[in-house]
Design a protein around this motif. Structure first.
Motif, PDB file in Angstrom:
ATOM      1  N   THR A  70      38.908  -3.654 -45.297  1.00  0.00           N
ATOM      2  CA  THR A  70      39.668  -4.018 -44.149  1.00  0.00           C
ATOM      3  C   THR A  70      39.366  -2.893 -43.095  1.00  0.00           C
ATOM      4  OG1 THR A  70      41.489  -2.735 -44.554  1.00  0.00           O
ATOM      5  CG2 THR A  70      41.467  -4.958 -45.509  1.00  0.00           C
ATOM      6  N   GLY A  71      39.668  -3.473 -41.879  1.00  0.00           N
ATOM      7  CA  GLY A  71      39.429  -2.183 -40.829  1.00  0.00           C
ATOM      8  C   GLY A  71      38.108  -1.620 -40.557  1.00  0.00           C
ATOM      9  N   LEU A  72      38.198  -0.272 -40.584  1.00  0.00           N
ATOM     10  CA  LEU A  72      37.106   0.325 -40.479  1.00  0.00           C
ATOM     11  C   LEU A  72      36.473   1.093 -41.820  1.00  0.00           C
ATOM     12  CD1 LEU A  72      37.712   2.295 -37.429  1.00  0.00           C
ATOM     13  CD2 LEU A  72      36.341   0.207 -37.764  1.00  0.00           C
ATOM     14  N   SER A  73      37.027   0.610 -42.919  1.00  0.00           N
ATOM     15  CA  SER A  73      36.878   1.185 -44.364  1.00  0.00           C
ATOM     16  C   SER A  73      35.598   0.376 -44.883  1.00  0.00           C
ATOM     17  CB  SER A  73      37.893   1.236 -45.198  1.00  0.00           C
ATOM     18  OG  SER A  73      39.010   2.196 -44.696  1.00  0.00           O
ATOM     19  N   THR A  74      35.179   1.048 -45.843  1.00  0.00           N
ATOM     20  CA  THR A  74      33.752   0.243 -46.476  1.00  0.00           C
ATOM     21  C   THR A  74      34.240  -1.184 -46.949  1.00  0.00           C
ATOM     22  OG1 THR A  74      33.290   2.453 -47.768  1.00  0.00           O
ATOM     23  CG2 THR A  74      32.400   0.363 -48.944  1.00  0.00           C
ATOM     24  N   CYS A  75      33.247  -1.999 -46.576  1.00  0.00           N
ATOM     25  CA  CYS A  75      33.280  -3.381 -46.875  1.00  0.00           C
ATOM     26  C   CYS A  75      32.131  -3.691 -47.824  1.00  0.00           C
ATOM     27  CB  CYS A  75      33.001  -4.196 -45.452  1.00  0.00           C
ATOM     28  SG  CYS A  75      34.486  -3.688 -44.491  1.00  0.00           S
ATOM     29  N   TYR A  76      32.320  -5.178 -48.495  1.00  0.00           N
ATOM     30  CA  TYR A  76      31.640  -5.476 -49.307  1.00  0.00           C
ATOM     31  C   TYR A  76      31.200  -6.856 -48.953  1.00  0.00           C
ATOM     32  CZ  TYR A  76      33.236  -1.539 -52.315  1.00  0.00           C
ATOM     33  OH  TYR A  76      33.626  -0.417 -52.475  1.00  0.00           O
ATOM     34  N   PRO A  77      30.014  -7.532 -49.360  1.00  0.00           N
ATOM     35  CA  PRO A  77      29.957  -8.754 -49.095  1.00  0.00           C
ATOM     36  C   PRO A  77      31.011  -9.871 -49.545  1.00  0.00           C
ATOM     37  CG  PRO A  77      27.921  -8.023 -49.979  1.00  0.00           C
ATOM     38  CD  PRO A  77      28.980  -6.980 -50.404  1.00  0.00           C
ATOM     39  N   PRO A  78      31.225 -10.832 -48.721  1.00  0.00           N
ATOM     40  CA  PRO A  78      32.280 -11.775 -48.870  1.00  0.00           C
ATOM     41  C   PRO A  78      32.025 -12.461 -50.191  1.00  0.00           C
ATOM     42  CG  PRO A  78      31.493 -11.914 -46.684  1.00  0.00           C
ATOM     43  CD  PRO A  78      30.773 -11.086 -47.285  1.00  0.00           C
ATOM     44  N   GLY A  79      33.024 -12.650 -51.324  1.00  0.00           N
ATOM     45  CA  GLY A  79      32.883 -13.078 -52.500  1.00  0.00           C
ATOM     46  C   GLY A  79      32.285 -12.122 -53.571  1.00  0.00           C
ATOM     47  N   GLU A  80      32.016 -10.914 -53.282  1.00  0.00           N
ATOM     48  CA  GLU A  80      31.354  -9.904 -54.100  1.00  0.00           C
ATOM     49  C   GLU A  80      32.071  -8.440 -54.045  1.00  0.00           C
ATOM     50  OE1 GLU A  80      26.981  -9.678 -53.724  1.00  0.00           O
ATOM     51  OE2 GLU A  80      26.996 -11.597 -53.254  1.00  0.00           O
ATOM     52  N   PRO A  81      33.154  -8.502 -54.357  1.00  0.00           N
ATOM     53  CA  PRO A  81      34.056  -7.095 -54.188  1.00  0.00           C
ATOM     54  C   PRO A  81      33.213  -6.177 -55.324  1.00  0.00           C
ATOM     55  CG  PRO A  81      35.285  -8.928 -55.307  1.00  0.00           C
ATOM     56  CD  PRO A  81      34.216  -9.508 -54.785  1.00  0.00           C
ATOM     57  N   GLY A  82      32.987  -5.129 -54.870  1.00  0.00           N
ATOM     58  CA  GLY A  82      32.613  -3.916 -55.691  1.00  0.00           C
ATOM     59  C   GLY A  82      33.930  -3.389 -56.441  1.00  0.00           C
ATOM     60  N   TYR A  83      34.673  -3.838 -56.623  1.00  0.00           N
ATOM     61  CA  TYR A  83      35.828  -2.810 -57.014  1.00  0.00           C
ATOM     62  C   TYR A  83      36.876  -3.671 -57.653  1.00  0.00           C
ATOM     63  CZ  TYR A  83      37.831  -4.880 -52.710  1.00  0.00           C
ATOM     64  OH  TYR A  83      38.092  -5.729 -51.599  1.00  0.00           O
ATOM     65  N   SER A  84      37.942  -3.271 -58.340  1.00  0.00           N
ATOM     66  CA  SER A  84      38.758  -4.050 -59.168  1.00  0.00           C
ATOM     67  C   SER A  84      40.144  -3.706 -58.240  1.00  0.00           C
ATOM     68  CB  SER A  84      39.150  -3.582 -60.532  1.00  0.00           C
ATOM     69  OG  SER A  84      39.544  -2.284 -60.570  1.00  0.00           O
ATOM     70  N   PHE A  85      41.318  -4.363 -58.665  1.00  0.00           N
ATOM     71  CA  PHE A  85      42.769  -4.268 -58.274  1.00  0.00           C
ATOM     72  C   PHE A  85      43.042  -2.686 -58.589  1.00  0.00           C
ATOM     73  CE2 PHE A  85      47.116  -4.505 -58.119  1.00  0.00           C
ATOM     74  CZ  PHE A  85      47.381  -5.317 -56.897  1.00  0.00           C
ATOM     75  N   SER A  86      42.773  -2.359 -59.728  1.00  0.00           N
ATOM     76  CA  SER A  86      43.054  -0.933 -60.234  1.00  0.00           C
ATOM     77  C   SER A  86      42.431  -0.200 -59.281  1.00  0.00           C
ATOM     78  CB  SER A  86      42.793  -0.791 -61.672  1.00  0.00           C
ATOM     79  OG  SER A  86      43.394  -1.604 -62.624  1.00  0.00           O
ATOM     80  N   ASP A  87      41.189  -0.349 -58.848  1.00  0.00           N
ATOM     81  CA  ASP A  87      40.397   0.654 -57.852  1.00  0.00           C
ATOM     82  C   ASP A  87      41.207   0.922 -56.757  1.00  0.00           C
ATOM     83  OD1 ASP A  87      38.462   1.258 -59.755  1.00  0.00           O
ATOM     84  OD2 ASP A  87      37.109  -0.447 -58.955  1.00  0.00           O
ATOM     85  N   LEU A  88      41.633  -0.331 -55.982  1.00  0.00           N
ATOM     86  CA  LEU A  88      42.785  -0.186 -54.916  1.00  0.00           C
ATOM     87  C   LEU A  88      43.756   0.958 -55.187  1.00  0.00           C
ATOM     88  CD1 LEU A  88      42.879  -3.872 -53.338  1.00  0.00           C
ATOM     89  CD2 LEU A  88      41.070  -1.653 -52.880  1.00  0.00           C
ATOM     90  N   ALA A  89      44.563   0.587 -56.381  1.00  0.00           N
ATOM     91  CA  ALA A  89      45.455   1.639 -56.520  1.00  0.00           C
ATOM     92  C   ALA A  89      45.329   3.028 -56.857  1.00  0.00           C
ATOM     93  CB  ALA A  89      46.310   1.063 -58.026  1.00  0.00           C
ATOM     94  N   ASP A  90      43.859   3.023 -57.300  1.00  0.00           N
ATOM     95  CA  ASP A  90      43.316   4.460 -57.379  1.00  0.00           C
ATOM     96  C   ASP A  90      43.119   4.959 -55.895  1.00  0.00           C
ATOM     97  OD1 ASP A  90      43.764   4.620 -60.082  1.00  0.00           O
ATOM     98  OD2 ASP A  90      41.788   4.114 -60.611  1.00  0.00           O
ATOM     99  N   ASP A  91      42.727   4.280 -55.023  1.00  0.00           N
ATOM    100  CA  ASP A  91      42.230   4.766 -53.880  1.00  0.00           C
ATOM    101  C   ASP A  91      43.468   5.323 -53.079  1.00  0.00           C
ATOM    102  OD1 ASP A  91      39.677   3.614 -54.069  1.00  0.00           O
ATOM    103  OD2 ASP A  91      40.125   1.881 -52.649  1.00  0.00           O
ATOM    104  N   ALA A  92      44.837   4.900 -53.360  1.00  0.00           N
ATOM    105  CA  ALA A  92      45.868   5.644 -52.900  1.00  0.00           C
ATOM    106  C   ALA A  92      45.782   7.014 -53.107  1.00  0.00           C
ATOM    107  CB  ALA A  92      47.241   4.728 -53.193  1.00  0.00           C
ATOM    108  N   ILE A  93      45.581   7.214 -54.382  1.00  0.00           N
ATOM    109  CA  ILE A  93      45.620   8.567 -54.894  1.00  0.00           C
ATOM    110  C   ILE A  93      44.344   9.528 -54.270  1.00  0.00           C
ATOM    111  CG2 ILE A  93      45.347  10.011 -56.962  1.00  0.00           C
ATOM    112  CD1 ILE A  93      47.957   8.087 -56.739  1.00  0.00           C
ATOM    113  N   ALA A  94      43.182   8.661 -54.210  1.00  0.00           N
ATOM    114  CA  ALA A  94      41.963   9.179 -53.484  1.00  0.00           C
ATOM    115  C   ALA A  94      42.198   9.955 -52.125  1.00  0.00           C
ATOM    116  CB  ALA A  94      40.833   8.413 -53.427  1.00  0.00           C
ATOM    117  N   VAL A  95      43.217   8.949 -51.290  1.00  0.00           N
ATOM    118  CA  VAL A  95      43.728   9.413 -50.091  1.00  0.00           C
ATOM    119  C   VAL A  95      44.455  10.434 -50.168  1.00  0.00           C
ATOM    120  CG1 VAL A  95      45.139   8.727 -48.131  1.00  0.00           C
ATOM    121  CG2 VAL A  95      43.508   7.161 -49.257  1.00  0.00           C
TER     122      VAL A  95
END
Length: 288
Positions: A70-95
């Motif tokens: 989304t927005g200006l953050s890292t994007c992946y090809p449509p249909g090919e997410p290079g991450y999992s749902f848990s990775d998104l949860a961990d991203d909050a901690i990375a922030v």
């Protein structure tokens, strides 16, 4: 840095591994930190600036960010997410790491509410309190599904040409209207402007559809809202067509620390006319 009204606003790129997350902070870094996590396909713009400014005015350091794809953050090809749902949860901690914050108050809207819960369960020492808006408790079955009208509307997305940005914009405008509550008139003009701004700003707007692939996973099967032991504030509209009010009420049954605030007639949205009420409740009940 810049000023929005009387609020100091700063932008920051949080980089780790091969990921870059675009973030924006409101207020004084010396104040208690609040991290905002938005829902599916939605950049940080869907956290209204006035909402962020009012929270900051209550003595909070408010951080919002663009999730992956989304927005200006890292994007992946449509249909090919290079991450999992848990990775998104961990991203909050990375922030939080990127800002040098040991622990913060997490706030999640819709899918962001699921991510905030997972972050609290997997990283309990990093989360002080949890505020969940228009979402549902992790691991709880048997709750009502979306309304029939909303199901029929969302089914149309399956036949949508996701390479046609005009068609996507039309669908999202309709989606915004469908998610509106009954308490206030739907502001179609404001919704259209936000959608246009979000689409125009995105590095690859179509990539946001990768989020739907994550929702089909069962990554949170071992996580349950009953195990959350930090204070939880649940804010839920009584006219939410996506997650009916029973989803918000379920938190008070399964999560010992949960308190529910109903937005009477509220939909699946942060309506401008509800911001004052929401900020007041957050300030009063989280006590930070």
């Amino acid at each position: 840095m810049e000023m929005t009204g009387s609020t100091l606003v700063a932008e920051k790129i949080v980089a780790f591994q091969d990921v870059q997350l675009h973030t924006q902070a409101f207020g004084d870094p010396a104040h208690p930190p609040v991290l905002l996590i938005m829902g599916v396909m939605s950049s940080m713009l869907w956290w209204p600036e006035r909402f962020c400014e009012e929270l900051a005015a209550q003595g909070r350091y408010v951080i919002r960010y663009d999730q992956r794809d989304t927005g200006l953050s890292t994007c992946y090809p449509p249909g090919e997410p290079g991450y999992s749902f848990s990775d998104l949860a961990d991203d909050a901690i990375a922030v939080l790491d990127g800002y040098g914050i040991e622990a913060a108050h997490l706030m999640g809207m819709s899918m962001g509410g699921f991510l905030a819960q997972e972050a609290a369960l997997r990283h309990p020492r990093r989360v002080r309190t949890l505020t969940v808006i228009s979402s549902s408790p992790l691991g709880v079955d048997g709750l009502p599904s979306s309304t029939k009208a909303y199901k029929e509307h969302s089914a149309a997305a399956e036949s949508l040409d996701w390479s046609d940005l005009g068609a996507i914009a039309d669908f999202l405008r309709g989606d915004s209207a469908m998610l509106a509550g009954t308490r206030h008139p739907h502001d179609a003009e404001a919704a259209s402007a936000l959608i246009a701004r979000d689409m125009g700003r995105a590095a690859s707007f179509v990539s946001a559809t990768n989020h739907f692939m994550l929702l089909s996973e069962d990554s949170a099967a071992t996580l349950h809202a009953s195990r959350i032991d930090v204070p939880v504030l649940v804010i839920h509209g009584t006219s939410d067509p996506l997650f009916p009010i029973e989803h918000g009420e379920a938190f008070t049954r399964v999560t010992p620390t949960a308190q529910l605030h109903r937005i009477v007639g509220g939909g699946h949205e942060i309506h401008d006319r509800d911001i004052d009420e929401m900020v007041r409740v957050i300030a009063d009940r989280t006590g930070f």
